[in-house]
Enzyme design. Structure first.
Site: not given
Ligand code: CTP
Length: 319
Positions: A109, A132, A241-243, A263, A293
């Site tokens: 994201n 998400n 992380s989710t990603g 990124w 994370h």
């Molecule tokens: N991501 C990234 N760089 C960012 C934002 C997100 O690399 N600036 C990647 C991460 O791997 C992240 C994934 O995109 O897990 C999805 O983004 P987000 O929904 O923000 O991730 P979550 O890990 O689920 O965050 P949270 O625990 O806060 O919900």
């Protein structure tokens, strides 16, 4: 042994990465990138020693009955009751059973996607994974619209849908889910206490509106297994992380994995500001020590894997 050499190479490369100064650590070769199919197979095999994404992607109906009490995965002292609604939405069999794809996109994201014009390329993959419930329609040119698998942390209800306080929030949510048709909606409901009300409301809306979406709730062992795999490869990630979770799962189903929207840095290589999310104003709170994370470490790891042809990371424009 394959696992050892992968871990040695990950460690060597991250040493090298850390020794190099400035932004050059994030550079990766896009033009000459080629898939390394034997490495892809080796990684799949190694990950299978820790988890089987076909199974661990979701618990199934027969795992529980309504009224069962389970302990939260990351908060063992607290418990959750399996409600009738939740039980009725558990899949009979894994939604990923026997599904295999030549190419997959995992879409993170990051704001790095804005102006990327990657929409067409992302949608051209056989299977598209998103995180998400990120919005797509308004950003289609940069992120595409195809979503075969989409995650939803319970906190999304609060963050993006006003905690369902108004009818219009609920309508917006139902509309978003109805766009997914019969894609997989992956809800980590058993991780930590706090989101259980939100999960119940989501479940109730899905049932009431007879939405076609295929709900999945990750197994109780998934996160520990994923952490175990990366730890064994010298990547100490407390809470993937989710990603990263999605990449790890995708290695089971996809021969070629393309990552977009990864990124986790506030500036791009030219020093231009990059939003944390492409679609909202959330800030880079993840650099504080309180953050669960370690996205920059995850990114470096993915970058090493890109350079070895195990996956393809796109952080620039798609042309
Ligand atoms: N991501 C990234 N760089 C960012 C934002 C997100 O690399 N600036 C990647 C991460 O791997 C992240 C994934 O995109 O897990 C999805 O983004 P987000 O929904 O923000 O991730 P979550 O890990 O689920 O965050 P949270 O625990 O806060 O919900």
């Amino acid at each position: 042994d394959g696992e050892l050499s992968l871990s040695r190479s990950l460690v060597n490369s991250s040493d090298k990465i850390i020794r190099k100064a400035g932004s050059s650590i994030f550079q990766h070769n896009v033009e000459g990138w080629k898939i390394n199919s034997s490495l892809v197979l080796e990684i799949r095999k190694n990950i299978l020693r820790f988890l089987d994404a076909e199974r661990d992607v979701s618990v199934v109906k027969s795992s529980f009955k309504p009224g069962d009490v389970i302990h939260y995965v990351l908060d063992r002292r607290r418990t959750l009751n399996i409600s009738h609604d939740l039980h009725s939405l558990l899949p009979e069999v894994s939604p990923m059973k026997n599904r295999r794809f030549k190419t997959c996109a995992v879409v993170g994201n990051s704001g790095i996607l804005l102006d990327s014009e990657c929409g067409k390329e992302i949608d051209s993959h056989n299977f598209v994974i998103r995180c998400n419930l990120a919005p797509v329609v308004e950003f289609a040119a940069d992120v595409g619209t195809k979503s075969d698998f989409i995650t939803m942390n319970p906190s999304v209800v609060q963050r993006a849908f006003g905690g369902f306080r108004n009818e219009s929030d609920r309508e917006k949510f139902v509309h978003r889910l109805s766009m997914l048709n019969d894609s997989v909606l992956w809800i980590p409901a058993f991780m930590v206490k706090g989101g259980e009300k939100h999960v119940e409301w989501v479940n109730a809306l899905i049932l009431k509106n007879k939405l076609k979406v295929r709900t999945a709730y990750p197994s109780l062992r998934l996160i520990h297994a994923v952490r175990g795999y990366w730890l064994t490869n010298k990547v100490p990630i407390k809470r993937p992380s989710t990603g990263l979770l999605m990449y790890t799962l995708a290695t089971r189903f996809c021969d070629e994995i393309h990552l977009y929207g990864f990124w986790p840095f506030p500036k791009d290589l030219n020093g231009k500001a990059v939003k944390y999310h492409y679609y909202d104003d959330l800030k880079y709170r993840y650099f504080s020590n309180a953050s669960p994370h370690r996205m920059p470490l995850e990114f470096k790891t993915l970058n090493v894997l890109h350079n070895r042809g195990a996956l393809k990371l796109t952080t620039g424009k798609c042309v």
